[in-house]
Design a protein around this motif. Sequence first.
Motif, PDB file in Angstrom:
ATOM      1  N   GLN A 163       8.095  -0.390 -11.307  1.00  0.00           N
ATOM      2  CA  GLN A 163       7.176   0.885 -10.687  1.00  0.00           C
ATOM      3  C   GLN A 163       7.783   2.121 -10.420  1.00  0.00           C
ATOM      4  O   GLN A 163       7.274   3.217 -10.447  1.00  0.00           O
ATOM      5  CB  GLN A 163       6.464   0.108  -9.619  1.00  0.00           C
ATOM      6  N   LYS A 164       9.242   2.096  -9.779  1.00  0.00           N
ATOM      7  CA  LYS A 164       9.974   3.165  -9.374  1.00  0.00           C
ATOM      8  C   LYS A 164      10.424   3.977 -10.936  1.00  0.00           C
ATOM      9  O   LYS A 164      10.402   4.979 -10.929  1.00  0.00           O
ATOM     10  CB  LYS A 164      11.291   2.708  -8.641  1.00  0.00           C
TER      11      LYS A 164
ATOM     12  N   LYS B 128       7.802  -0.823  -3.698  1.00  0.00           N
ATOM     13  CA  LYS B 128       7.742  -0.804  -5.185  1.00  0.00           C
ATOM     14  C   LYS B 128       8.806  -1.663  -6.112  1.00  0.00           C
ATOM     15  O   LYS B 128       9.845  -1.597  -5.434  1.00  0.00           O
ATOM     16  CB  LYS B 128       8.023   0.812  -5.686  1.00  0.00           C
TER      17      LYS B 128
ATOM     18  N   SER C  57       1.787   5.474  -4.874  1.00  0.00           N
ATOM     19  CA  SER C  57       1.268   5.276  -3.173  1.00  0.00           C
ATOM     20  C   SER C  57       0.543   6.382  -3.047  1.00  0.00           C
ATOM     21  O   SER C  57       0.589   7.148  -3.564  1.00  0.00           O
ATOM     22  CB  SER C  57       2.158   4.781  -2.457  1.00  0.00           C
TER      23      SER C  57
ATOM     24  N   GLY D  53       2.701   2.206 -10.173  1.00  0.00           N
ATOM     25  CA  GLY D  53       3.486   2.409  -9.008  1.00  0.00           C
ATOM     26  C   GLY D  53       3.588   3.604  -8.263  1.00  0.00           C
ATOM     27  O   GLY D  53       4.515   4.116  -7.598  1.00  0.00           O
TER      28      GLY D  53
END
Lengths: 159, 159, 159
Positions: free
Chosen positions: B62-63, B58, B130, B128
Amino acid sequence: MSKKTLIVFSGEYDRVMAAFIIANGAAAMDDEVVMFFTFWGLSALRKENVTETPSKSKSFLQKAFGALLPKSPEKLGISKFNFGGAGQSMMKKVMKAENVMTVSELIDTAKEQGIKMIACTMSMDVLGISKEELIDGIEYAGVATYLGEAEDANVNLFV
Amino acid sequence: MSKKTLIVFSGEYDRVMAAFIIANGAAAMDDEVVMFFTFWGLSALRKENVTETPSKSKSFLQKAFGALLPKSPEKLGISKFNFGGAGQSMMKKVMKAENVMTVSELIDTAKEQGIKMIACTMSMDVLGISKEELIDGIEYAGVATYLGEAEDANVNLFV
Amino acid sequence: MSKKTLIVFSGEYDRVMAAFIIANGAAAMDDEVVMFFTFWGLSALRKENVTETPSKSKSFLQKAFGALLPKSPEKLGISKFNFGGAGQSMMKKVMKAENVMTVSELIDTAKEQGIKMIACTMSMDVLGISKEELIDGIEYAGVATYLGEAEDANVNLFV
């Protein structure tokens, strides 16, 4: 080949983006697509630089609404974590890195694909938005036109 | 027996709850139901404890989005009178007293009833998120899949 | 002549107004229209002055929600630029100048046109709203009734 309609009521960047992604996706699958822009959704259709004089004179309150509303789709805030625009530009940075189209690009694609975009005239009156302030290539109509379009569509969404 | 689709765009507890109540109600009436989770709606599918390492690295942004987004459905705020979470826990207390299911329970019921839940992969990229962070038993796809599902449904809602 | 259903989930003046404009427009075109009011949308159906004693006793939390919720459709805020109600009265002033009906007038028209309005009983329980607090001439039911109505409608919107 079938038909889809979307009412774009919300004026947030993320919601407008979702509406155009669905619309463009359907058009790419050869569907007929009609988008009806009403209330805050009209902001997405505003021109960045308006040079013409509005054809209709505006009241003080209509001018005030006009001043509050974002002047181009890229200036719309997002519906969550906007933080005065910081969240929106953050989202747009990630979108660019992930090759996701901006709303302006999605609007251009929608036009290229022949998606019919209709601005709600009653909302334009309430928010004091004149035709000269909106992008070219769109139509102007009221709720009866929307209902007529929705009549033979198999997916109708309110965004 | 017919088919229903719901796009879950919003990430508020009350809206997600409404979507699942409609979905579970339809499934209980033997309808085929497909839910497509996009943007903030993805928060409803987040796992409480993520132990696996995300399969995709990421970016910083995105984090940041990942840190802002609620980590489980029960942590979603409500769209009105949330007051930093106080409104949400207040609503949940009344729900318990009135025997109304929580969103977590509604999700479990949806799974038991065989409702198809699809996470929008494009939104996952933008926010972001997953696959490892989302609950098991869901599918991953894009807008074309949603449109294909909606094609033969008789009720399609955008929540 | 066909059938339309609208779920009114939102309790904002502009969204409720949009829902009633679509509903009344469809009814004027001889469509059968069903509106299902749930969560914050129930505020639009609240009576201004409640004289009867609620038939169901309320918990402390239900009373608190009741106190927070607007007591008549004309008191609902707008979803953008509300500024503690200033934006809403500003919008209503422009609406009056442009001869656009208020939500109260739209509700009266909906009744005259025979639009079926259903209050969601589960939401009434969660928000602690009793039948005595809602306007006359409406029906009371749950999600199964909504789904039954939507089954043979060709346009179904979630507002």
